[in-house]
Design a protein around this motif. Structure first.
Motif, PDB file in Angstrom:
ATOM      1  N   PHE A  37       0.810  -1.218   0.000  1.00 15.00           N
ATOM      2  CA  PHE A  37       0.000   0.000   0.000  1.00 15.00           C
ATOM      3  C   PHE A  37       0.843   1.267   0.000  1.00 15.00           C
ATOM      4  O   PHE A  37       0.373   2.319  -0.417  1.00 15.00           O
ATOM      5  CB  PHE A  37      -0.932   0.012   1.226  1.00 15.00           C
ATOM      6  N   ALA A  38       2.085   1.157   0.465  1.00  9.92           N
ATOM      7  CA  ALA A  38       2.896   2.362   0.619  1.00  9.92           C
ATOM      8  C   ALA A  38       3.647   2.720  -0.653  1.00  9.92           C
ATOM      9  O   ALA A  38       4.186   3.814  -0.753  1.00  9.92           O
ATOM     10  CB  ALA A  38       3.885   2.171   1.765  1.00  9.92           C
ATOM     11  N   PHE A  39       3.703   1.809  -1.610  1.00 11.59           N
ATOM     12  CA  PHE A  39       4.629   2.014  -2.723  1.00 11.59           C
ATOM     13  C   PHE A  39       3.945   2.420  -4.022  1.00 11.59           C
ATOM     14  O   PHE A  39       2.808   2.072  -4.286  1.00 11.59           O
ATOM     15  CB  PHE A  39       5.475   0.758  -2.922  1.00 11.59           C
ATOM     16  N   ASN A  40       4.679   3.171  -4.810  1.00 12.80           N
ATOM     17  CA  ASN A  40       4.228   3.659  -6.094  1.00 12.80           C
ATOM     18  C   ASN A  40       5.449   3.777  -6.994  1.00 12.80           C
ATOM     19  O   ASN A  40       6.341   4.542  -6.668  1.00 12.80           O
ATOM     20  CB  ASN A  40       3.567   5.045  -5.904  1.00 12.80           C
TER      21      ASN A  40
END
Lengths: 594, 345
Positions: free
Chosen positions: B269-272
């Motif tokens: 959820f934290a990564f892009n």
């Protein structure tokens, strides 16, 4: 070096809580059978699932579940040792999220396939997963039938010490959640709840503000593994949230039934239903909300708050207050920044304890200020001097190591949780140096930049230091920049009730108006920004830390005048156009030709 | 005919109620779930059901003498399509794309209402009425338009001109072109000719046909083929390597790529950019095994620039795993998703 924490064998809290239950066991709820706590009713054991269902479930188990829960369901699969919380050990029949009284087996009925019926706890757990842990929701992956099958296998073959169908030893005392009317979350109810969490000693574990910071390091589960009290401000991480985090019923249920296998007792015997609703309403009111007091938007793909990758900075006149409660700060919206473990380079951080931070920003003509707040159950400051220099990035030789993939339970993360050396809590963020010269979408690499594009890093540590570094790569030690350190300012750093508040000010530009050595902030431009956070009690240091994705910070320009003028001109133009059109049509009707 | 149309109308009303319920949060938005991989087909068939429903509705309204004027039919249908795109589809479609669909559906509605002279007349009559007619109602409407139009257009241009802080859009190539060869742990692998040394039959020979028979079955759940349990004590060769690969996966990769290899791990959820979803037919199912080997070994930092190496948190796995371990993990990923690696010919 640093002191190792000592394990405390049995927590006094558990003892006190159990005592409270025993003492109040005689208190009889209104309108209930004499020996049942209020809100509960006796239920029958569910029938045993048929053999073909168990056999079919085995196939599901060995495709999907065995990797964490292990061949014998002892919670010791290949993935287990690097997980915290560890995967469930099914053998004892101890399950956390239930509608049944404390100590009883959860509800499982192979005939009940409606999700969220309240009649099939294990089915709901598999359907919705356990947010905040590695257990994912299996809805949409396994069919309802397959979920029931695998549960048939688990409850009959892998639960070894107890039997779901044994009338001699098992009872079912079921919380009647479907028929109990919730008390409305009125101000009065919430106020009573706030008093009750003190009276019932909830705050001893969950902390004064409910951030899970009371007694955070002395709690253990039934298997002796370190466990931490829930942070009430992050309801999306509640294991029992059933992907519906702001629903007060989930809190009521957990509070009524307790969490088996953990120090969290059931309060069914020591509280009335009304008191439980008051507490649930209060706990629910603590969960983070948006500016208007509404629940945060939850992303259904991740079950975490939705992310906006822009951190806007608003202009203010004059001095920027160092008090987060000041009107100028309260007016400015905050942004949720998601944090994941740094799992790219050694030492990787498999158990990330800081999973989000909240950021606000303001700027004036001289400087830009970042207000960063995040929950950390422990205030960690290294005792004595750290063995490495502040600029050192590669600290693996000093005991900061990642978890071996297979250690046996003795060496697992959960077992080591109490025994890490304590380093400094810390927060840092990086900008590109000379971003004006870097063609979009290029950026210095998220992890301390790279050789071509350097990163401007500002790092605060809990020992009170605020340092400015130049980063040239993930494995390159920082270059300290003393000339810039004089210009950055720590406006505030405070740890209170499980939350850090750190406010950092930095100049918009250098004295010579150049940007050779540090980032120059230009109004209205998107400047890439990455956040890093360290939890000292988690043994975080060097690259063992939490890290965010790329965010953008932007100094919001004051609204230019054209924005007001042009639309007005356009509107007047439209009026003329209308007049022309109607005149034309009217003339046409009269037969005139212009 | 009437019965058929009534059923259609019923479907239409139910569908509309459900959509409206979802918009206002009365009906849970996952009542009818969009399943990954099947979404385009689902959306198309849902729209088809809606069209059938509307046909029925319009027929019923006609036969009851309450026919909806062609003009309003067009307007309503167009706004329905917009509503559907905005509220039904998740993750949300950006405004620019919706605007494109808006234009396309506008053209389609326009073609429909102007299919013949009579329809076209019926369609434009209400517009002409507002412009010309002298009844009290139309006069009032005309005045209303005169006042509202400038306000709306002015307001809209104010909102578009006001500086906003939307995140800049950057387009990233998810599967960039691979190099001809890659050097891992001192050995050079030519991508066109290298093979997974663990994709072998019981004689120890490279045999994709053999391994294809033992992967998990496609369809809901993707369960292991009967009698092909890698955890069987007697499992050897390919299946044993699958288990070893799975052990490595669940000690290293699931944190991002998830327990079901769908890219929804604990840290995802934290990564892009978000971690790849291997169960999506657009990822490993479309790629050669050696391409995966290159991507796994070199990680995010080893991507060419169009892949945004600065933003990807994918580890260069040569720093953590041996070459053999990398090949085994790849073997496991194909086994667990039930896909065949693409071949070069």
């Amino acid at each position: 070096m640093s002191k190792l924490r000592v394990n405390v064998k049995a927590s006094p809290i558990i003892g006190a809580a159990l005592g409270a239950i025993l003492l109040s066991a005689s208190a009889v709820g209104i309108g209930q059978a004499a020996d049942l706590p209020e809100g509960f009713a006796k239920g029958d054991l569910a029938p045993a699932p048929p053999a073909d269902m168990i056999e079919a479930g085995k196939r599901v188990y060995f495709t999907k579940c065995v990797w964490c829960h292990g061949v014998d369901g002892a919670g010791d699969g290949p993935g287990a040792d690097r997980l915290w919380p560890r995967p469930r050990n099914f053998n004892q029949g101890t399950f956390k999220i239930r509608h049944t009284a404390s100590g009883e087996l959860p509800l499982f009925n192979y005939n009940e396939k409606t999700p969220d019926s309240g009649k099939n706890d294990l089915f709901d757990t598999v359907t919705h997963g356990l947010p905040g842990s590695a257990m994912p929701p299996w809805e949409g992956i396994l069919t309802e039938e397959q979920r029931i099958q695998v549960l048939s296998f688990v409850t009959t073959q892998l639960v070894k010490d107890r039997k779901f169908t044994d009338k001699q030893s098992e009872t079912q005392t079921i919380l009647q959640l479907g028929t109990i009317k919730p008390a409305e979350a009125t101000e009065d109810s919430i106020k009573k709840g706030a008093q009750l969490i003190v009276d019932k000693k909830c705050i001893e574990c969950h902390g004064v503000e409910g951030r899970g910071d009371g007694n955070a390091f002395n709690l253990k589960d039934d298997w002796g593994f370190s466990i931490q009290p829930a942070n009430w401000h992050k309801c999306w991480n509640f294991r029992g949230s059933r992907q519906d985090p702001y629903n007060v019923r989930n809190i009521f249920r957990t509070f009524s039934t307790g969490v088996n296998g953990t120090p969290m007792p059931s309060f069914a015997d020591s509280t009335s239903v009304e008191e439980r609703w008051n507490i649930a309403n209060f706990v629910n009111s603590l969960c983070e909300k948006d500016e208007e007091g509404k629940p945060l938007g939850i992303d259904p793909l991740t079950d975490k708050p939705k992310i906006n990758f822009v951190v806007p900075s608003a202009p203010v006149e004059g001095e920027i207050s160092s008090d987060p409660e000041n009107e100028m700060w309260k007016k400015q919206g905050r942004r949720y920044v998601a944090m994941g473990g740094q799992i790219t380079h050694k030492p990787r951080n498999f158990v990330n304890r800081i999973d989000d931070i909240w950021v606000k920003s303001l700027y004036n003509e001289k400087s830009v200020v970042y207000l960063i707040q995040w929950d950390d159950r422990t205030k960690s400051i290294a005792e004595g001097k750290l063995p490495w220099a502040p600029t050192q990035v590669n600290v693996e030789n000093f005991g900061v190591k990642e978890q071996a993939p297979k250690t046996g339970e003795e060496g697992s993360i959960a077992a080591a949780q109490n025994n890490y050396a304590v380093y400094n809590d810390a927060i840092a963020f990086q900008f590109p140096i000379k971003w004006q010269e870097i063609p979009a979408p290029f950026k210095p690499r998220y992890l301390f930049g790279d050789a071509k594009f350097n990163a401007d890093i500002l790092k605060w540590e809990a020992d009170g230091s605020l340092r400015s570094f130049k980063g040239t790569g993930w494995d390159q030690d920082f270059e300290e920049r003393d000339d810039f350190e004089e210009k950055v300012k720590l406006l505030k750093s405070e740890w209170k009730n499980g939350q850090w508040t750190v406010m950092i000010s930095r100049p918009l530009k250098g004295s010579k108006d150049d940007y050779d050595d540090y980032t120059r902030f230009d109004i209205g431009k998107y400047i890439p920004m990455v956040f890093f956070a360290w939890d000292g009690h988690n043994g975080d240091a060097g690259r063992k830390m939490a890290v965010s994705a790329f965010y953008y910070t932007i100094l919001q320009p004051p609204i230019p005048q054209e924005v007001y003028i042009y639309p007005a001109v356009i509107a007047v133009g439209v009026v003329f156009l209308e007049g022309w059109m109607l005149t034309r049509r009217a003339n046409k009707k009269k037969g005139k030709v212009l | 005919m009437k019965a058929l149309m009534s059923v259609g109308a019923l479907i239409g009303v139910l569908g509309l109620l459900m959509l409206i319920g979802m918009i206002f949060g009365v009906v849970p938005s996952n009542t009818v779930r969009l399943v990954e991989g099947y979404m385009p087909m689902q959306v198309l068939s849902e729209l088809a059901v809606f069209v059938a429903g509307f046909t029925g509705l319009s027929y019923l309204a006609n036969s009851m003498g309450m026919a909806i004027p062609r003009f309003w039919q067009g307007v309503l249908f167009w706004s329905f399509v917009q509503t559907y795109l905005k509220f039904r589809i998740y993750p949300p479609i950006p405004f620019s794309v919706r605007a494109m669909y808006g234009v396309v559906s506008f053209v389609a509605v326009f073609m429909w209402v102007s299919a013949n002279e009579e329809d076209w007349k019926k369609f434009r009559q209400p517009i002409l009425n507002v412009l010309d007619a002298n009844t009290g109602f139309h006069k009032a409407l005309r005045t209303l338009y005169l006042i509202l139009l400038p306000i709306l257009i002015g307001g809209f241009s104010f909102l578009t001109m006001k500086p906003s802080v939307d995140e800049p859009i950057e387009l990233r190539t998810v599967h960039p072109a691979p190099p001809a060869s890659t050097k891992v742990h001192g050995k050079t692998y030519t991508l066109q000719t290298s093979q997974n040394p663990y994709r072998v039959n019981l004689e120890g020979k490279y045999d994709q046909a053999y391994s294809n028979k033992l992967i998990v079955e496609q369809g809901m759940g993707r369960l292991m083929a009967p009698n092909a349990n890698p955890w069987d004590d007697k499992a050897e060769g390919y299946l044993k390597y699958v288990r070893e690969g799975g052990e490595i996966f669940f000690q290293n990769c699931h944190f991002c790529h998830g327990d079901n290899l769908n890219g929804r791990g604990l840290h995802a959820f934290a990564f892009n950019p978000i971690p790849a979803n291997f169960t999506d037919p657009g990822t490993i199912a479309q790629l050669q095994e050696t391409f995966i080997f290159w991507r796994v070994a070199k990680g995010g930092i080893g991507l060419p620039n169009e892949g945004f190496p600065w933003a990807s948190v994918m580890p260069p796995w040569e720093q953590h795993l041996t070459t053999d371990e990398i090949w085994k993990v790849i073997l496991f990923e194909y086994w667990h998703t039930g896909y065949y690696p693409r071949t070069w010919d």
